[in-house]
Scaffold this active site. Structure first.
Site, PDB file in Angstrom:
ATOM      1  N   LYS A   1       0.844  -1.204   0.000  1.00 37.09           N
ATOM      2  CA  LYS A   1       0.000   0.000   0.000  1.00 37.09           C
ATOM      3  C   LYS A   1       0.874   1.247   0.000  1.00 37.09           C
ATOM      4  O   LYS A   1       0.916   1.998   0.980  1.00 37.09           O
ATOM      5  CB  LYS A   1      -0.909  -0.011   1.229  1.00 37.09           C
ATOM      6  CG  LYS A   1      -2.077  -0.972   1.102  1.00 37.09           C
ATOM      7  CD  LYS A   1      -3.049  -0.723   2.241  1.00 37.09           C
ATOM      8  CE  LYS A   1      -3.803  -1.966   2.628  1.00 37.09           C
ATOM      9  NZ  LYS A   1      -4.151  -1.970   4.058  1.00 37.09           N
TER      10      LYS A   1
ATOM     11  N   GLY B   1      -2.055  -5.614   8.926  1.00 38.71           N
ATOM     12  CA  GLY B   1      -2.699  -6.920   8.773  1.00 38.71           C
ATOM     13  C   GLY B   1      -1.781  -7.964   8.179  1.00 38.71           C
ATOM     14  O   GLY B   1      -1.663  -9.080   8.703  1.00 38.71           O
TER      15      GLY B   1
HETATM   16  P1  ADP Z   1       0.336  -4.417   5.880  1.00 34.38           P
HETATM   17  O1  ADP Z   1      -1.028  -5.054   5.783  1.00 34.38           O
HETATM   18  O2  ADP Z   1       1.237  -5.164   6.804  1.00 34.38           O
HETATM   19  O3  ADP Z   1       0.275  -2.942   6.178  1.00 34.38           O
HETATM   20  P2  ADP Z   1       0.443  -4.091   3.001  1.00 34.38           P
HETATM   21  O4  ADP Z   1      -1.009  -4.375   2.927  1.00 34.38           O
HETATM   22  O5  ADP Z   1       0.907  -2.710   2.662  1.00 34.38           O
HETATM   23  O6  ADP Z   1       1.030  -4.533   4.418  1.00 34.38           O
HETATM   24  O7  ADP Z   1       1.233  -5.039   1.989  1.00 34.38           O
HETATM   25  C1  ADP Z   1       1.255  -6.438   2.083  1.00 34.38           C
HETATM   26  C2  ADP Z   1       1.379  -7.085   0.746  1.00 34.38           C
HETATM   27  O8  ADP Z   1       2.534  -6.606   0.057  1.00 34.38           O
HETATM   28  C3  ADP Z   1       1.548  -8.591   0.813  1.00 34.38           C
HETATM   29  O9  ADP Z   1       0.465  -9.192   0.158  1.00 34.38           O
HETATM   30  C4  ADP Z   1       2.868  -8.854   0.080  1.00 34.38           C
HETATM   31  O10 ADP Z   1       2.840 -10.017  -0.731  1.00 34.38           O
HETATM   32  C5  ADP Z   1       2.998  -7.630  -0.775  1.00 34.38           C
HETATM   33  N1  ADP Z   1       4.375  -7.385  -1.223  1.00 34.38           N
HETATM   34  C6  ADP Z   1       5.436  -7.063  -0.469  1.00 34.38           C
HETATM   35  N2  ADP Z   1       6.535  -6.949  -1.232  1.00 34.38           N
HETATM   36  C7  ADP Z   1       6.170  -7.176  -2.506  1.00 34.38           C
HETATM   37  C8  ADP Z   1       6.849  -7.196  -3.747  1.00 34.38           C
HETATM   38  N3  ADP Z   1       8.155  -6.942  -3.829  1.00 34.38           N
HETATM   39  N4  ADP Z   1       6.127  -7.477  -4.870  1.00 34.38           N
HETATM   40  C9  ADP Z   1       4.811  -7.739  -4.779  1.00 34.38           C
HETATM   41  N5  ADP Z   1       4.104  -7.728  -3.631  1.00 34.38           N
HETATM   42  C10 ADP Z   1       4.775  -7.459  -2.508  1.00 34.38           C
HETATM   43 MG    MG Z   2      -2.447  -5.160   4.212  1.00 32.26          MG
END
Ligand code: ADP
Ligand code: MG
Length: 395
Positions: free
Chosen positions: A197, A350
């Site tokens: 995000k 999450g």
């Molecule tokens: P959080 O819920 O912990 O705040 P986000 O919702 O921002 O985290 O992001 C989580 C998602 O980001 C996961 O589904 C993960 O697979 C994806 N992600 C992380 N790094 C990459 C990447 N390099 N390429 C594609 N997806 C990624």
């Molecule tokens: Mg998330």
């Protein structure tokens, strides 16, 4: 910061509308992880014991203003009833005649779960009209959802503005734990950020850059920074239109002599699948149709070194596509390093928490596990969150 506690109000025989975060994962029509439901039990039990007529409201998923059958809350009602050992009635809307008559029949100490509030587009629009309809259902409101506190939606903000509003135990605990980090932070303070995000995270990073001693960036967010540095990121997940902001952050970090780390090496593959052919390469060698799906081994080592010398660590966002084993190494190593660190550790988001659970690391290894991602970062950065503003003492 002090909030109006539910302990300060007499709820006996009152209609109490409580906003919770029951945005839980469902599998085959059943709740597959009830952590978020369990987190609200102390507040619900308090309302039961004090004979409130309890009307529960939440969102689930992103139905975008339409009724989506798979996102109905019946499995959630069932799970909640199981956890409380008590009947939980459920209605098929969150406003309207069916809801009103169910509330009419509600006895003190009994619970009613309203349907997914995001079936109405007016929820995220924070429509005044819709807020009024929600507020009309109850005598007072309790907010016990921290994960949505940064959003000014009708059920998190609009309706609470129109009713006497109080904070539940979950939100109180979050505020206490996070306030402590803000007010007497032990340095060095390290912020670790990743995830997908980018849009919602990059603005917050900008404000954090002057406060943190170290910044470790990976995941899709890291890709945007690599692109901002002028690297080819191939077909990686990143946000072209956020490159400018990323460049400004990099410039500011340099001027402030921040220890700002973006990946120097990465794991790439040309396909997003478990058995894809993958390579560990320097960031500058990425090209063509390669996708950066994890941080590389040298980056992991560098990040581990920084973590080891930190006194406070805040982490939000996986460092790679952790859902696939093939690309989970970076996130796993960082999760372990943070868990084992002597620092005060605060994690949130999450997916970050899902990753930690997937790896089998106990959540107790971290000092504070926030139920919010974006909300946690905005709170730490000192911004007033709408969902907290409405329950703050003096407001
Ligand atoms: P959080 O819920 O912990 O705040 P986000 O919702 O921002 O985290 O992001 C989580 C998602 O980001 C996961 O589904 C993960 O697979 C994806 N992600 C992380 N790094 C990459 C990447 N390099 N390429 C594609 N997806 C990624
Ligand atoms: Mg998330």
């Amino acid at each position: 910061m002090k909030i109006r506690s539910i302990k300060s109000v007499d709820v006996d025989n009152k209609k109490v509308l409580i906003r919770v975060d029951f945005n839980v994962p469902l599998e085959n029509g059943q709740v597959s992880d009830d952590t978020r439901i369990k987190a609200t039990l102390p507040t619900l039990q308090h309302l039961i014991d004090n004979r409130a007529k309890i009307i529960i409201i939440t969102h689930l998923g992103r139905p975008e203003g339409k009724v989506v059958e798979e996102l109905r809350l019946d499995p959630v009602a069932k799970k909640l009833a199981e956890l409380l050992g008590k009947e939980v009635k459920k209605v098929n809307d969150c406003i309207g005649p069916e809801v009103e008559s169910a509330i009419e029949e509600l006895q003190p100490g009994h619970l009613l779960l309203l349907e997914n509030v995001r079936f109405h587009a007016e929820e995220t629009d924070n429509s005044e009209e819709f807020s009024k309809k929600l507020a009309a259902l109850a005598d007072l409101m309790v907010i016990d959802s921290f994960g949505t506190a940064h959003r000014a939606h009708a059920s998190t903000y609009g309706a609470a503005k129109l009713l006497p509003a109080y904070g539940g135990f979950l939100i109180e605990k979050e505020i206490q734990a996070l306030s402590q980090v803000m007010h007497d932070v032990e340095r060095p303070l390290t912020i670790i950020m990743g995830g997908a995000k980018i849009e919602t995270k990059i603005g917050i990073m900008r404000k954090f850059v002057s406060q943190a001693d170290h910044f470790l960036v990976g995941g899709g967010l890291g890709n945007t920074f690599l692109a901002a540095e002028g690297f080819d990121v191939g077909e990686s997940l990143y946000e072209e239109d956020k490159k400018g902001v990323a460049q400004e952050i990099l410039l500011e970090a340099e001027a402030l002599k921040d220890q700002f780390h973006i990946p120097t090496d990465v794991v790439v593959a040309d396909e997003v699948k478990e058995d894809a052919k993958k390579l560990d390469i320097p960031a500058e060698d990425v090209m063509g149709d390669m996708k950066i799906l994890d941080i590389g081994i040298n980056t992991i080592k560098k990040f581990e070194e920084v973590i080891a010398k930190s006194k406070t660590i805040v982490w939000n966002g996986p460092l790679g596509l952790f859902e696939m084993d093939a690309f989970s190494r970076g996130t796993r190593h960082i999760a372990i390093a943070v868990a084992n660190s002597e620092a005060k550790t605060i994690i949130g988001g999450g997916d970050t928490i899902d990753a930690i659970k997937d790896f089998g690391i106990e959540l107790e290894k971290y000092d504070h596990v926030s139920t919010g991602g974006g909300a946690m970062l905005q709170f730490l950065e000192g911004e007033e969150l709408p969902g907290i503003e409405v329950i703050r003492e003096g407001n």
